[in-house]
Motif scaffolding. Sequence first.
Motif, mmCIF file in Angstrom:
data_model
loop_
_atom_site.group_PDB
_atom_site.id
_atom_site.type_symbol
_atom_site.label_atom_id
_atom_site.label_comp_id
_atom_site.label_asym_id
_atom_site.label_seq_id
_atom_site.Cartn_x
_atom_site.Cartn_y
_atom_site.Cartn_z
ATOM 1 N N PHE A 35 0.829 -1.197 0.000
ATOM 2 C CA PHE A 35 0.000 0.000 0.000
ATOM 3 C C PHE A 35 0.871 1.258 0.000
ATOM 4 C CE2 PHE A 35 -3.427 -2.808 1.690
ATOM 5 C CZ PHE A 35 -4.374 -2.515 0.734
ATOM 6 N N LEU A 36 1.945 1.218 0.793
ATOM 7 C CA LEU A 36 2.838 2.381 0.835
ATOM 8 C C LEU A 36 3.470 2.595 -0.544
ATOM 9 C CD1 LEU A 36 4.231 4.650 2.320
ATOM 10 C CD2 LEU A 36 5.853 3.024 3.272
ATOM 11 N N HIS A 37 3.865 1.506 -1.166
ATOM 12 C CA HIS A 37 4.447 1.577 -2.510
ATOM 13 C C HIS A 37 3.479 2.245 -3.488
ATOM 14 C CE1 HIS A 37 5.327 -0.291 -6.525
ATOM 15 N NE2 HIS A 37 6.555 0.063 -6.214
ATOM 16 N N LYS A 76 1.290 12.515 -9.021
ATOM 17 C CA LYS A 76 0.324 13.580 -8.830
ATOM 18 C C LYS A 76 1.009 14.940 -8.783
ATOM 19 C CE LYS A 76 -1.540 13.998 -4.959
ATOM 20 N NZ LYS A 76 -2.075 13.556 -3.644
ATOM 21 N N SER A 77 2.247 14.945 -8.300
ATOM 22 C CA SER A 77 2.907 16.207 -7.989
ATOM 23 C C SER A 77 3.247 17.037 -9.229
ATOM 24 C CB SER A 77 4.164 15.945 -7.157
ATOM 25 O OG SER A 77 5.077 15.192 -7.911
ATOM 26 N N LYS A 87 12.911 8.743 -10.500
ATOM 27 C CA LYS A 87 12.794 8.990 -9.053
ATOM 28 C C LYS A 87 12.462 7.709 -8.303
ATOM 29 C CE LYS A 87 11.102 13.735 -9.207
ATOM 30 N NZ LYS A 87 9.844 14.514 -9.250
ATOM 31 N N GLU A 109 12.601 6.621 2.989
ATOM 32 C CA GLU A 109 12.814 7.240 1.679
ATOM 33 C C GLU A 109 11.716 8.242 1.356
ATOM 34 O OE1 GLU A 109 15.261 7.275 -0.500
ATOM 35 O OE2 GLU A 109 16.342 6.155 1.024
ATOM 36 N N VAL A 127 -3.149 4.525 3.377
ATOM 37 C CA VAL A 127 -2.601 3.189 3.628
ATOM 38 C C VAL A 127 -3.393 2.505 4.744
ATOM 39 C CG1 VAL A 127 -0.571 1.921 4.424
ATOM 40 C CG2 VAL A 127 -0.295 3.780 2.808
ATOM 41 N N PHE A 186 10.495 0.872 -9.229
ATOM 42 C CA PHE A 186 11.006 0.778 -7.857
ATOM 43 C C PHE A 186 11.744 -0.541 -7.657
ATOM 44 C CE2 PHE A 186 10.559 -0.502 -3.418
ATOM 45 C CZ PHE A 186 11.039 0.609 -2.754
ATOM 46 N N TYR A 211 1.790 9.620 -5.315
ATOM 47 C CA TYR A 211 2.287 10.914 -4.862
ATOM 48 C C TYR A 211 3.230 11.523 -5.895
ATOM 49 C CZ TYR A 211 4.688 14.470 -2.199
ATOM 50 O OH TYR A 211 5.217 15.660 -1.792
ATOM 51 N N ILE A 212 4.129 10.715 -6.375
ATOM 52 C CA ILE A 212 5.113 11.215 -7.343
ATOM 53 C C ILE A 212 4.426 11.612 -8.644
ATOM 54 C CG2 ILE A 212 7.049 10.501 -8.819
ATOM 55 C CD1 ILE A 212 8.238 9.100 -6.470
ATOM 56 N N TYR A 257 12.197 12.029 0.551
ATOM 57 C CA TYR A 257 11.765 12.539 -0.745
ATOM 58 C C TYR A 257 10.889 13.769 -0.578
ATOM 59 C CZ TYR A 257 9.505 12.893 -5.244
ATOM 60 O OH TYR A 257 9.034 13.371 -6.439
ATOM 61 N N LEU A 302 11.501 1.993 3.044
ATOM 62 C CA LEU A 302 10.663 2.743 2.110
ATOM 63 C C LEU A 302 10.067 3.959 2.814
ATOM 64 C CD1 LEU A 302 9.341 3.128 -0.606
ATOM 65 C CD2 LEU A 302 7.640 1.419 -0.020
ATOM 66 N N MET A 315 14.703 5.685 -5.543
ATOM 67 C CA MET A 315 14.195 5.328 -4.228
ATOM 68 C C MET A 315 14.430 3.843 -3.970
ATOM 69 S SD MET A 315 10.486 6.673 -3.083
ATOM 70 C CE MET A 315 10.386 8.422 -3.000
ATOM 71 N N GLU A 364 1.057 4.309 -2.751
ATOM 72 C CA GLU A 364 0.918 5.713 -2.386
ATOM 73 C C GLU A 364 2.071 6.544 -2.921
ATOM 74 O OE1 GLU A 364 -1.480 7.530 -1.043
ATOM 75 O OE2 GLU A 364 -2.634 5.692 -1.218
ATOM 76 N N VAL A 365 3.269 5.977 -2.837
ATOM 77 C CA VAL A 365 4.450 6.692 -3.316
ATOM 78 C C VAL A 365 4.319 6.965 -4.804
ATOM 79 C CG1 VAL A 365 6.929 6.527 -3.677
ATOM 80 C CG2 VAL A 365 5.942 5.760 -1.527
#
Lengths: 161, 161
Positions: free
Chosen positions: A9-11, A20-21, A35, B13, B43, A121, A17-18, B17, B10, A39, A13-14
Amino acid sequence: MADEAAFQFLHNEVIQYIYKSAESGETENGRHIAKLENMGFRVGQGLIERLTKDTARFKDELDIMKFVCKDFWTCVFKKQIDNLRTNHQGIYVLQDNKFRLLSQLSAGKQYLEHAPKYLSFSCGLVRGALSSLGVKSIVTAEVSIMPACKTSREVLIKKSN
Amino acid sequence: MADEAAFQFLHNEVIQYIYKSAESGETENGRHIAKLENMGFRVGQGLIERLTKDTARFKDELDIMKFVCKDFWTCVFKKQIDNLRTNHQGIYVLQDNKFRLLSQLSAGKQYLEHAPKYLSFSCGLVRGALSSLGVKSIVTAEVSIMPACKTSREVLIKKSN
């Protein structure tokens, strides 16, 4: 089952996030991939340091690759690599038939174009791990999504000099 | 030991980030914290959905909190919450004496100011989990770092209406 879910789930989200920015033009997409790969590289370095702190010295490159396929992959993805092939000249193909970070995507070709986001990743992970063990590498990934009746997916990771 | 390391690395990171991508003024810092908290929220939502898919309906709020302390915390941090206290009026204090995401920081007060970065994701996690279970909450964290001779750290998570 749910054990590695926090990581998954964290993966996700990352990635979101990347992406969306910023805008998602062609060059931007490349930068995002880079990026994520970076990471992964640092996470791979950290993990392999921790995993190898009590292991004996590796005999050779193949020995290192076996460690990555077994211990390293299990640590991150809770399963081993299903198949390791090599041409004994520096190219290794690691095949995972049920790659966790893709298993949430719907089967079929519909989302195939999004696969690179979910692979970069992990490419970085392997490159970072190998780098810390003294093996410089180029790691790429390939996905060949099976027909919808089969749910297994293949991820091939190639390491070449 | 190394099992939850992938998640830890993660997580680190992600913090780096987010903090690297912009200046770290006072307002910026708040925005970064909010981003991390939001990430944790989503999450937490995803995880609790997966964890509760086969569980019986919860009796009451306390029952929910106990589930968060045991199953949810174990899923993410591979250990239970050490102590749960409540005033039975909607305030809950969850105490983790060896919080994984801080255990990499050096003991002592030196890095105490950096603790919020490492806590906001987890606050979001709990808020997201509770939210998906129908409990609206405000989750804050406190750290009281022990003298250097004791390595345990406390994390208190308070839920209040």
